[in-house]
Design an enzyme around this catalytic site. Structure first.
Site, mmCIF file in Angstrom:
data_model
loop_
_atom_site.group_PDB
_atom_site.id
_atom_site.type_symbol
_atom_site.label_atom_id
_atom_site.label_comp_id
_atom_site.label_asym_id
_atom_site.label_seq_id
_atom_site.Cartn_x
_atom_site.Cartn_y
_atom_site.Cartn_z
ATOM 1 N N ASP A 107 0.843 -1.190 0.000
ATOM 2 C CA ASP A 107 0.000 0.000 0.000
ATOM 3 C C ASP A 107 0.890 1.257 0.000
ATOM 4 O OD1 ASP A 107 -2.410 1.412 0.147
ATOM 5 O OD2 ASP A 107 -2.534 1.287 2.337
ATOM 6 N N HIS A 108 0.582 2.217 -0.841
ATOM 7 C CA HIS A 108 1.311 3.495 -0.905
ATOM 8 C C HIS A 108 2.838 3.336 -0.929
ATOM 9 C CE1 HIS A 108 -2.145 6.128 -0.730
ATOM 10 N NE2 HIS A 108 -2.657 5.371 0.213
ATOM 11 N N ASP A 128 3.128 5.090 -5.402
ATOM 12 C CA ASP A 128 2.429 6.351 -5.129
ATOM 13 C C ASP A 128 3.417 7.507 -5.177
ATOM 14 O OD1 ASP A 128 1.069 8.532 -4.255
ATOM 15 O OD2 ASP A 128 0.537 7.732 -2.284
ATOM 16 N N GLU A 157 -1.366 6.111 -8.585
ATOM 17 C CA GLU A 157 -2.276 7.192 -8.167
ATOM 18 C C GLU A 157 -1.916 8.530 -8.795
ATOM 19 O OE1 GLU A 157 -2.767 7.531 -3.853
ATOM 20 O OE2 GLU A 157 -2.997 9.700 -3.967
ATOM 21 N N GLY A 166 -9.550 5.355 1.808
ATOM 22 C CA GLY A 166 -10.353 6.049 2.820
ATOM 23 C C GLY A 166 -11.737 5.463 2.943
ATOM 24 N N GLY A 167 -11.834 4.129 2.914
ATOM 25 C CA GLY A 167 -13.140 3.459 2.964
ATOM 26 C C GLY A 167 -13.795 3.492 4.339
ATOM 27 N N THR A 168 -12.990 3.709 5.388
ATOM 28 C CA THR A 168 -13.542 3.721 6.748
ATOM 29 C C THR A 168 -14.501 4.895 6.923
ATOM 30 O OG1 THR A 168 -11.568 2.680 7.679
ATOM 31 C CG2 THR A 168 -12.941 3.926 9.208
ATOM 32 N N THR A 214 -8.229 2.403 8.943
ATOM 33 C CA THR A 214 -8.490 3.093 10.213
ATOM 34 C C THR A 214 -9.423 2.280 11.108
ATOM 35 O OG1 THR A 214 -8.181 5.173 9.056
ATOM 36 C CG2 THR A 214 -9.276 5.287 11.189
#
Ligand SMILES: [Zn+2]
Length: 290
Positions: free
Chosen positions: A82-83, A104, A134, A207-209, A231
């Site tokens: 991730d990232h 990223d 991204e 940012g799905g949280t 998160t």
């Protein structure tokens, strides 16, 4: 079964109209809970390590745990970075067995981002590893970097970027943010629709949280095929331990305490996988990606 490449997994999810849940593990048990949750629902799952987690445990421990879990499981699992910002870290993930990496460089100028992302696509594709890249900057706290300005993705740039690169997933700034939302997030549905139409690449929703179910379902319908949950997991990880100790202050058997944490995490993972439409997609997907 061996870990699978992100690319065919997301192509299939997008074609079938669901999204694959992507979780950031913090230790071996949380990783194990992800696989167990996916197994119980016969669903695919993406396990994504942040740079911070890799720096903490090292590549070798993470790939060892992951292989052990995935190879003894019948469900398709992807190990994703991730990232990824550091090319050496990305290269090492590709060499050691990650089946997907995110490059990223979204904070760099477009041409620099494109050139570097292309370099990653070349080295990853040669190793049968999928790539997420991204453009635009996703608001919020992401590792230790804080993006202050809301900088939405330009659909013209998105079209060029995705035409030039054969990506497994495209991450765009579409109004969602990392961390917990302080107010109602302003998700740019029109922009998601336009980017999907013009790039025809599965979109990764960061940012799905904290997004409402209505927002999630709309994003999936518009082409989001990977939804990141981090998160939420961090909070359940800590809260489940604190709650257990508050309820049973005299229980100092660590494995029982960890067991309560594992159960809480597994429930979270199952609820997210099911919400995103992953239930009963595992075996069907396997026949297409294996
Ligand atoms: Zn993210």
């Amino acid at each position: 079964m061996p870990l699978v490449n992100l690319k065919p997994v997301l192509a299939e999810a997008k074609a079938q109209g669901y999204a694959v849940a992507a979780f950031n593990p913090v230790d071996y048990a949380s990783m194990k809970a992800m696989i167990a949750a996916a197994e119980e629902l016969n669903a695919p799952v993406i396990i994504q390590t942040s740079a911070k987690t890799i720096n903490y445990y090292g590549h070798a421990a993470l790939i060892g745990w992951m292989r052990e879990l995935a190879e003894n499981s019948p469900i398709p699992a992807v190990l994703h970075l991730d990232h990824g910002k550091d090319l050496d870290m990305i290269r090492k993930c590709v060499e050691l067995g990650w089946t997907s990496v995110m490059i990223d460089w979204s904070d760099k100028p477009f041409d620099t981002n494109l050139a570097t992302s292309r370099q990653v696509v070349e080295l990853a594709t040669a190793a049968n590893v999928g790539v997420e890249a991204e453009i635009g900057q996703i608001h919020g706290v992401e590792d230790d970097m804080v993006v202050e300005e809301d900088y939405l993705t330009d659909p013209n740039e998105a079209e060029i970027f995705c035409r030039e690169l054969d990506l497994a997933a495209f991450a765009a700034a579409i109004g969602t943010a990392h961390g917990y939302y302080k107010g109602e997030p302003k998700v740019a549905f029109g922009l998601i629709e336009e980017i999907n139409r013009r790039t025809n690449t599965p979109m990764a929703l960061h940012g799905g949280t904290g997004l409402s179910d209505e927002v999630i379902q709309k994003c999936i319908k518009l082409g989001c095929a990977k939804i990141n949950i981090s998160t939420n997991l961090k909070h359940v990880f800590i809260d489940s331990l604190v709650d257990y100790h508050r309820e049973k202050p005299n229980d100092y058997e660590p494995l029982r305490v960890l067991g309560a944490q594992y159960a809480a995490l597994k429930e979270l993972f199952k609820s997210k996988i099911a919400q995103f439409g992953g239930t009963n997609r595992g075996s069907e997907l396997l026949s297409k990606v294996a």
